[in-house]
Every structure is written in structure tokens, then in C-alpha cells.
Design a protein around this motif. Structure first.
Motif, mmCIF file in Angstrom:
data_model
loop_
_atom_site.group_PDB
_atom_site.id
_atom_site.type_symbol
_atom_site.label_atom_id
_atom_site.label_comp_id
_atom_site.label_asym_id
_atom_site.label_seq_id
_atom_site.Cartn_x
_atom_site.Cartn_y
_atom_site.Cartn_z
ATOM 1 N N LYS A 1 11.110 -18.773 44.755
ATOM 2 C CA LYS A 1 10.508 -18.546 46.062
ATOM 3 C C LYS A 1 10.554 -17.054 46.353
ATOM 4 O O LYS A 1 11.605 -16.408 46.228
ATOM 5 N N ASN B 1 8.611 -16.137 55.361
ATOM 6 C CA ASN B 1 7.383 -16.684 54.789
ATOM 7 C C ASN B 1 7.623 -16.890 53.300
ATOM 8 O O ASN B 1 7.932 -15.942 52.577
ATOM 9 N N LYS B 2 7.468 -18.117 52.814
ATOM 10 C CA LYS B 2 7.853 -18.468 51.439
ATOM 11 C C LYS B 2 6.614 -18.653 50.559
ATOM 12 O O LYS B 2 5.663 -19.330 50.938
ATOM 13 N N THR B 3 6.663 -18.040 49.373
ATOM 14 C CA THR B 3 5.611 -18.200 48.359
ATOM 15 C C THR B 3 6.248 -18.727 47.087
ATOM 16 O O THR B 3 7.212 -18.140 46.578
ATOM 17 N N SER B 4 5.727 -19.821 46.574
ATOM 18 C CA SER B 4 6.293 -20.442 45.379
ATOM 19 C C SER B 4 5.670 -19.857 44.117
ATOM 20 O O SER B 4 4.454 -19.624 44.053
ATOM 21 N N THR C 1 3.412 -11.123 42.490
ATOM 22 C CA THR C 1 2.902 -11.485 43.807
ATOM 23 C C THR C 1 2.192 -10.334 44.496
ATOM 24 O O THR C 1 1.141 -10.531 45.131
ATOM 25 N N SER D 1 13.804 -12.591 46.256
ATOM 26 C CA SER D 1 13.301 -13.782 45.560
ATOM 27 C C SER D 1 14.474 -14.672 45.193
ATOM 28 O O SER D 1 15.543 -14.188 44.802
#
Length: 284
Positions: free
Chosen positions: A61, A86-89, A129, A72
Motif C-alpha cells: 500500500k 489515501n491508499k494505493t494498492s 506510482t 509504503s
């Protein structure tokens, strides 16, 4: 330039115990009409629930707080983080990519068809990212670019360049190493680790494939003929020496020439020879 920062989150199971206590306090507040305690406990419970995150093996994440990169998470398990993150996988698993067959020119300008297989995985979650717009599309485009450069650096085979030490069709290990180095340099900006890179398909383009095949066949025939003639000369020489040593027959130069001619025809001919019996002299 920023780099990846590994974040150590709170243990989710410990926070789950606090959540159960908060829920119990909320229920107690409503039962006893202690609304301030009930509302405060309810808000706390909502915040705690929103902060839970579950991460599977080889997953991660990427966390942002109001647009600022905070770190991360690469561990697997149940964790609790700031609910405002705010989470990004991102997947950390190894993946395969097989490029399309593209038509390029080799070092000698011959059109060829080539495709490669790339085994890769995300190594730096920050670069994947934020350094590129779409890292999967970036991988496809840069791999095709690396393949074009590789094909233009080496000839297809030794027929075009006999002095070449490395060719695309014979030196697979050297070519794959060169390809892997080229792709690694191009994908480093996206935080991608190249595990393996190799050629999956290699052939002449259809418009010249037939001509190149005929050329290879002709070269093979010439090489075979050269070997046959070399062996036939050795056999003729041995036969003449053996006849002379055993004093079976004595040859003058004309007879030697005739015998050499006959033996070379027999040994080098394509079709099976038919013997002719001579009942007269050698000159008849």
C-alpha cells in the motif's frame, strides 16, 4: 528525487481490542443516556474502523496524506493506519510480459520479426506510482524500444557479417544479457526490477525469408561439397600410394590422371555409379 520509504504500521489486532472497548462504551453511553460519552465513543469507533487495512502476501500500500507521500507498507497482515491516508494498492508479485512481434532491421539492414519475454516485478513503489504515469504501459513501450535498439546492434547471422562475434540467431546467451541490461536501464526510473529477459521469437520478415532460406541452403551445399572433395582427394592419394607401395601396378602420368579422374567421379558424384568391365587394355 524522493525514494521509497517503508512504513511500519500499528498492529491491527491491538487496535481491534481498543475498537471493541470503544463499541462497548458507545452502547453503555446510549443505555445510560450519557450522550456525550456515547457520541464520542461512536466517533472514535468510526475512525478506528476506517483505519484498518489488510495486506496480502507480495502486496503493498502506498500512503498519501493530503498529497504528501508518507510511506509504503510492504508487510502482510492486519494493520491500522491513519484513517485520513489515501491508499494505493500495488502488487509485488513477479509478472510476465510478452511483446508483440515487431518488424525491425538488424545491423545489416535486413528486416526481421522479433519478440521478447520479460519477467519483472515492482521493486520501488514510490517510483512506480509517482515517477511514471502508468508503469505497465511504460514497460511495454520501453521494452519495444529496447528490442529495436538490440536488433539494430547485431546482425541476424554470420552470412551477412562473417567477422561478427555475436549474432541474434546463434549467440542467445550474449544477446539475452545485452537485452536484459538495456531493459533494466530503461525501467529503472519506474522502480521495476527485471528478473529475466529473453528473445521469444526471431525470424526473417516474410518478404525476404524465402531468399534467405535459399541462400542458407546454397551455403550448406557448398560446405558439404567442399568436405566431400577434401575427403575424396585424401582417398585417391591413399589409393595411389597403396598401389605403388605394393607394386600391384605401375602408372605413368597419363594413367594416373585417368585413374584420379575416375575415382573423383565415383567419390564426388551425386548418383550411384555403374561399373563398366574393360576386357581389353587400359588404353581401350
Amino acid at each position: 528525487m524522493k525514494t521509497e520509504k517503508v512504513l511500519i504500521p500499528f498492529n491491527g489486532y491491538l487496535v481491534a481490542v481498543v475498537l471493541l472497548f470503544s463499541i462497548g462504551t458507545t452502547i453503555y453511553g446510549f443505555i445510560t443516556n450519557y450522550l456525550v460519552l456515547a457520541v464520542a465513543s461512536l466517533l472514535l469507533s468510526i475512525l478506528l474502523i476506517k483505519g484498518f487495512v489488510v495486506i496480502g502476501p507480495n502486496s503493498s500500500k502506498v500512503l498519501l496524506l493530503f498529497g504528501d507521500y508518507r510511506g509504503s507498507i510492504k508487510q502482510s497482515g492486519l494493520f491500522w493506519i491513519n484513517p485520513f491516508y489515501n491508499k494505493t494498492s500495488l502488487s509485488l508479485r513477479a509478472r510476465n510480459f510478452e511483446s508483440e512481434k515487431i518488424k525491425v532491421n538488424d545491423k545489416m539492414g535486413n528486416p526481421i520479426l522479433i519478440s521478447v519475454i520479460l519477467v519483472w516485478k515492482v521493486n520501488d513503489t514510490f517510483k512506480s506510482t509517482f515517477e511514471v504515469d502508468n508503469y505497465e504501459a511504460f514497460i511495454r513501450i520501453q521494452t519495444d524500444s529496447a528490442v529495436r535498439k538490440l536488433a539494430g546492434s547485431f546482425p541476424y547471422d554470420h552470412f551477412e557479417d562473417e567477422r561478427a562475434t555475436i549474432t541474434l540467431s546463434t549467440n542467445f546467451d550474449d544477446v539475452n544479457i545485452a537485452l536484459e541490461n538495456e531493459v533494466t536501464q530503461r525501467l529503472e526510473i519506474a522502480g521495476i526490477e527485471v528478473i529475466e529477459s529473453r528473445i521469444a521469437y526471431l525470424a526473417y520478415a516474410p518478404e525476404i525469408a524465402h531468399s534467405m532460406l535459399r541462400r542458407q541452403q546454397a551455403s550448406a551445399v557448398v560446405a558439404a561439397r567442399h568436405k566431400i572433395v577434401e575427403g575424396a582427394v585424401g582417398m585417391v592419394d591413399s589409393a595411389l600410394k597403396l598401389l605403388a607401395d605394393k607394386e600391384i601396378i605401375e602408372f605413368d602420368e597419363d594413367k594416373k590422371a585417368t585413374m584420379v579422374s575416375n575415382l573423383m567421379v565415383v567419390l564426388c558424384g551425386d548418383s550411384e555409379t555403374k561399373p563398366v568391365i574393360n576386357t581389353g587394355t587400359l588404353n581401350q
